[in-house]
Each structure stands twice: as structure tokens, then as C-alpha cells.
Design an enzyme around this catalytic site. Structure first.
Site, PDB file in Angstrom:
ATOM      1  N   CYS A   2      52.568  52.233  30.072  1.00  0.00           N
ATOM      2  CA  CYS A   2      53.875  52.282  30.723  1.00  0.00           C
ATOM      3  C   CYS A   2      53.689  52.624  32.184  1.00  0.00           C
ATOM      4  CB  CYS A   2      54.772  53.323  30.057  1.00  0.00           C
ATOM      5  SG  CYS A   2      55.059  53.044  28.294  1.00  0.00           S
ATOM      6  N   GLY A  28      54.490  47.518  31.908  1.00  0.00           N
ATOM      7  CA  GLY A  28      55.401  47.497  30.773  1.00  0.00           C
ATOM      8  C   GLY A  28      56.534  46.536  30.994  1.00  0.00           C
ATOM      9  N   ASN A 101      53.818  58.236  30.058  1.00  0.00           N
ATOM     10  CA  ASN A 101      52.873  57.133  29.869  1.00  0.00           C
ATOM     11  C   ASN A 101      51.682  57.658  29.087  1.00  0.00           C
ATOM     12  OD1 ASN A 101      51.229  54.815  30.149  1.00  0.00           O
ATOM     13  ND2 ASN A 101      50.388  55.557  32.075  1.00  0.00           N
ATOM     14  N   GLY A 102      51.390  57.038  27.950  1.00  0.00           N
ATOM     15  CA  GLY A 102      50.254  57.467  27.151  1.00  0.00           C
ATOM     16  C   GLY A 102      50.585  57.484  25.669  1.00  0.00           C
ATOM     17  N   TYR A 257      41.754  45.745  33.356  1.00  0.00           N
ATOM     18  CA  TYR A 257      42.892  44.887  33.048  1.00  0.00           C
ATOM     19  C   TYR A 257      44.228  45.366  33.594  1.00  0.00           C
ATOM     20  CZ  TYR A 257      46.205  42.248  30.123  1.00  0.00           C
ATOM     21  OH  TYR A 257      47.229  41.460  29.688  1.00  0.00           O
ATOM     22  N   THR A 303      43.906  38.593  36.212  1.00  0.00           N
ATOM     23  CA  THR A 303      43.071  39.770  36.404  1.00  0.00           C
ATOM     24  C   THR A 303      41.611  39.413  36.642  1.00  0.00           C
ATOM     25  OG1 THR A 303      44.522  40.770  34.758  1.00  0.00           O
ATOM     26  CG2 THR A 303      42.660  42.073  35.487  1.00  0.00           C
ATOM     27  N   ASP A 365      37.151  35.631  31.755  1.00  0.00           N
ATOM     28  CA  ASP A 365      38.329  36.431  31.468  1.00  0.00           C
ATOM     29  C   ASP A 365      37.966  37.908  31.604  1.00  0.00           C
ATOM     30  OD1 ASP A 365      40.940  36.968  30.902  1.00  0.00           O
ATOM     31  OD2 ASP A 365      40.959  36.073  28.915  1.00  0.00           O
ATOM     32  N   ASP A 366      39.000  38.763  31.725  1.00  0.00           N
ATOM     33  CA  ASP A 366      38.736  40.195  31.872  1.00  0.00           C
ATOM     34  C   ASP A 366      38.210  40.807  30.578  1.00  0.00           C
ATOM     35  OD1 ASP A 366      41.267  40.889  30.333  1.00  0.00           O
ATOM     36  OD2 ASP A 366      42.129  39.929  32.092  1.00  0.00           O
TER      37      ASP A 366
END
Length: 505
Positions: A2, A28, A101-102, A257, A303, A365-366
Site C-alpha cells: 500500500c 495500490g 502499509n504492511g 518491483y 519495471t 522481466d523483473d
């Protein structure tokens, strides 16, 4: 994952919080919310959707006040109900709005404690609401009518002693000010900024430094692991370390990412770390794939673009843009539900056939999470006329669930779970597959800040820095995720001031 933001200003903060959330949208895309304080009253708007769709002129006019917090959310357990959107609110003590966030790894135990000891009701399945109530109860027991900085810091010490997991949090307390804190491992990022004017000093906290840049705040520093920030309504700044043992163990997936390339996290340039990833992976490809006739290096946007360019330079091969991305489609592995993810890939990317026709291409790709997207992109390259399709991942094999706020908790959904590289290669139908070594990934990121010697790398090596995650826990999370994926009605939330004051805890 988030995005959070909080501002104490000398003028209305609604537009600045909105602008900050816009540049944190990548963290998010499921829901967004803003809560402000004016005249000792909360003003709230939150709903499902992108920031630009949640907030209209009529909402912004109601979000008055010089202090506020904001949040943009994506679901960590497959749920997309608006009831889970943030900020959350409790009316005791004082009135506290909260965003997080988490992910808490001992949420079940804490919820039981919140009810039996604090006599507080949790109204959602969100661990963020649990964290809010733990903080509120600690503040209730350690403060009087007038809150002092020491009261705030004592409450956060209690929070740290009870809670395990990843958390960067911001809270607005009516009549007092803004509080922000970060878990003792510093898994999730949090930065502090300042802006000075003739009217006084303004302070801001946010998930990434790019949010400060956007609204004109000067970056002061990263919030340290275990540290708490308290800014009064008058703009007085107080800080204190609130954890007895705190160390930097930032999530390395932020650099792979999630974070924007123009952000700095814990003294590390995200862009520079990705360039380093590309150099190290290019060197590995040069060593192990020297016999392959690679004609062109093509990134899978966005990314991996910096990584792919550095790989091309290292290999001395042409770098081309072979895919055009529709920027109005959300991230695929974040989307709740495998069927929805599969459908979105073709809408998200379109191939430029002239860059593939008759060529041996190296796609970069990442990372590879479930493998669904990788397989379909390889199929698109072949349909566009590619002769051979090789695939490189800037991250190592993701073999273990994430429990710190990223929506990939089930090991059985990960393509690398129980498979070796050749088996993964066959599964995604590539002609060759190469992964970054975990030692090279860590070195690529720590090169930008040698003071950080250990990162949170559990998705690659199964070592969970909080020390409380075992197989039983992972199985329980997997079951909970399955139940949450059954879904619940989606509703928009916009509460009047009167309704806010009538809300129960």
C-alpha cells in the site's frame, strides 16, 4: 503493498495528499482514502478504485483542514471489499484516524487480545484495524487529557513489544497532531520531509520519496526502523527510537518491483539498484550463455526496462522496445483471482511484430511469480514471428510465500515452488531461462548503501526476519486467503462528520 501519506500543514492539505497518492498509485490500485481534520472533526472519503476515480471536486471540497492522512490499497488476501479500505477510525482516545502499509504476522493473537483485554471490537478482517486498536489502547493507558510526546512514544513502545510483522503506519489524532512509525526491521519504507514558509514549518511522511518531490517537500531522511515521528498541530517535530532492538532489513522486492525508479529508499536509489541488477545479470548471461545467438534484448515493460538496457549494454546487443503497454490496466499479479490475471495480460501488452520477426530474442522481466504472464508473453513473441525466445529474470526464483504485505502468500501458486530452472523453463515454454543469483541481487542493491547488510529476502530463501513464521503459520494464511477470496459485497464509503462521531470502536 500500500501507499501511505500524512501531512501537517499551514494551509489545507487535501490537494497535496491527493497529489501524493497519485504518484503512489503503483503501490495500490484497489482502493483509496483521505481523512482530514478541521475544527476537531474528521472528514473522510474512501472507496474502491483508482485515486483519480475515488475523489471528485465535491469530495475534495469536504476534505478541509490543515492536517490529514491518505492511503492507497491493494488487497493482501484476495479481497477487494471497500470495507477494508483505509483510513480507519476509532473514537477513543481523542479520535484517531489510521493508515498502514504492511502485514502483521501475529494478527490472530492480537485480535483476541484486543477483545479480551482492551474490550475493543474489530469490524473488518484487516490487520490494519487491529494495529490501530493496539495503538489506541496503549495510548489510552498511557496518557491524560493532554497528550505529550512521551505519551505518544510510550504507546508506540508498547506497540512494538506486542506486534510482529511489517508495518509503516501514519495516524492523525484530533486536537493533537500527526504520528508515524515503522517496524523495528524497517521492512516497509517510510520517509520524512519538510517544507518551510512564512507561516511556519510543514511536515510530511510518505511511503516513498517521490511523493515528497511531487508536492514540494524537501526530503529530510528515512524514518529509522523502530522510530516514531510526532508532529503537533502547530508544526512542532518530535522523534524517538521506540524499539529496544532495531535494524535495517528492508524488503528487497521494493527495489526489484514495487518502488518507483525515481524514489530513494533507505539511502538507496531504486533506479541505480536496477541498473546494478542488469549489469550483474548481464555478466551471468555472458558467462553461462556465451554460445547463444541472441539478436536483440527486449524488456517486458515497465519495471524491467532499466535492467534490460544494462543487460544489452553488457552483452553488446541491440536494445529494443518490443511491447507497448496499456497504462490503464492494473498490475496482473496484484489482481485478485487467477482468471482475472490471465484475461488482463493481452489487454495490458501488445507486441510490435517487426521487432520479433525472424529474431532470437532475450526477454527480460523483473521477476517470475506465478508464471502465467511469462508464458503468455512468450506466446505473444512467438506469434509475432520470433525464432527463439529466451527469458531472463532480474530476481531469483520466488519459491516461498510472502507474509509481509505482498499478495503471493500461497507457495503452491508460485511457479518455482518445487521446480528446478529447467522445469520452470519448460512450463513457460521458453527456449532458455536464467535467473539472477540471490547474492548478486543483494549486492546490486546494497552497493548503493553498504551500511545495509541484510535485506528481507524470504520469498527467495525462506528466511523470515521476524522469526515467527513456520509451516503451520503459512498453512493458516493460505486457508484464510481462500476464505477471503470468496468475496464480499463492494460498497463505497463516505461518512459525514456526525456519522464519524457516532461510530463505535
Amino acid at each position: 503493498m500500500c501507499g501511505i501519506v500524512g501531512i501537517v500543514g499551514t494551509e489545507p492539505v487535501n490537494q497535496s495528499i491527493y497529489d501524493a497518492l497519485i504518484v503512489l498509485q503503483h503501490r495500490g490500485q484497489d482502493a483509496a482514502g483521505i481523512m482530514t481534520i478541521e475544527n476537531n472533526m474528521f472528514h473522510l472519503r474512501k472507496a474502491n478504485g483508482l485515486v483519480r476515480d475515488v475523489f471528485h471536486t465535491r469530495h475534495m471540497k469536504r476534505l478541509s483542514g490543515n492536517l490529514g492522512i491518505g492511503h492507497c490499497r491493494y488487497p493482501t488476501a484476495g479481497s477487494s471489499s471497500s470495507a477494508e479500505s483505509q483510513p480507519f477510525y476509532v473514537n477513543s482516545p481523542y479520535g484517531i484516524a489510521f493508515a498502514h502499509n504492511g502485514n502483521l504476522t501475529n494478527a490472530d493473537q492480537l485480535q483476541d487480545e484486543v477483545f479480551k483485554i482492551a474490550r475493543r471490537h474489530i469490524n473488518t478482517t484487516s490487520d490494519s484495524e487491529i494495529l490501530l486498536n493496539i495503538f489506541a489502547h496503549a495510548l489510552t493507558n498511557n496518557s491524560g487529557l493532554d497528550v505529550t510526546p512521551s505519551d505518544i512514544f510510550k504507546a508506540i513502545e508498547i506497540v512494538h513489544s506486542k506486534i510482529k510483522g511489517a508495518y509503516a503506519a501514519v495516524a492523525a489524532i484530533i486536537g493533537h497532531g500527526l504520528v508515524a512509525f515503522r517496524d523495528p526491521n524497517g521492512i516497509r519504507p517510510l520517509v520524512l520531509g519538510k517544507r518551510s514558509s512564512l507561516a511556519g514549518d510543514e511536515y510530511m511522511v510518505a511511503s516513498e520519496s517521490v511523493a515528497l518531490d511531487t508536492v514540494g517537500f524537501e526530503f529530510i531522511r528515512d524514518v529509522a526502523p523502530g522510530e516514531a515521528i510526532y508532529v503537533t498541530e502547530r508544526g512542532e517535530l518530535y522523534t524517538q527510537q521506540c524499539a529496544p532492538k532495531a535494524e535495517f532489513h528492508p524488503c528487497i522486492f521494493e527495489f526489484v518491483y514495487f518502488a518507483r525508479p525515481d524514489s530513494f529508499i533507505d539511502g538507496i536509489s531504486v533506479y541505480a539498484s536496477r541498473v546494478n541488477m542488469g549489469r550483474k545479470l548481464g555478466e551471468k548471461i555472458k558467462r553461462e550463455w556465451a554460445d547463444l545467438d541472441i539478436d536483440v534484448v527486449i524488456p517486458i515493460p515497465e519495471t524491467s526496462m532499466d535492467v534490460a538496457l544494462q543487460i544489452a549494454n553488457t552483452l553488446e546487443k541491440p536494445y529494443r522496445q518490443g511491447f507497448v503497454k496499456n497504462r490503464y490496466i492494473g498490475r496482473t499479479f496484484i489482481m485478485p483471482g487467477q482468471k482475472q490475471r490471465r484475461k488482463s495480460v493481452r489487454r495490458k501488452l501488445n507486441a510490435i511484430s517487426s521487432e520479433f520477426k525472424g529474431k532470437n530474442v532475450l526477454l527480460v522481466d523483473d521477476s517470475i511469480v506465478r508464471g502465467t504472464t511469462s508464458e503468455q508473453i512468450i506466446e505473444m513473441a512467438r506469434e509475432s514471428g520470433a525464432n527463439k525466445v529466451y527469458f531472463a529474470s532480474a530476481a531469483p526464483e520466488i519459491r516461498f510465500p510472502n507474509v509481509y504485505g505482498i499478495d503471493m502468500p500461497s507457495a503452491t501458486e508460485l511457479i518455482a515452488y518445487g521446480r528446478e530452472t529447467q522445469q520452470i523453463c519448460e512450463s513457460i515454454k521458453a527456449d532458455g531461462l536464467i535467473f539472477q543469483e540471490i547474492g548478486d541481487l543483494v549486492a546490486a542493491v546494497s552497493e548503493e548503501n553498504p551500511d545495509i547488510t541484510r535485506f528481507e529476502t524470504s520469498v527467495f530463501d525462506g528466511n523470515y526476519v521476524t522469526g515467527d513464521v513456520d509451516q503451520h503459520y503459512l498453512e493458516r494464511i493460505d486457508r484464510a486467503r481462500g476464505e477471503a477470496a470468496k468475496g464480499s459485497p463492494t460498497v463505497q464509503v463516505e461518512l459525514s462528520n456526525l456519522e464519524m462521531h457516532n461510530m463505535s470502536n
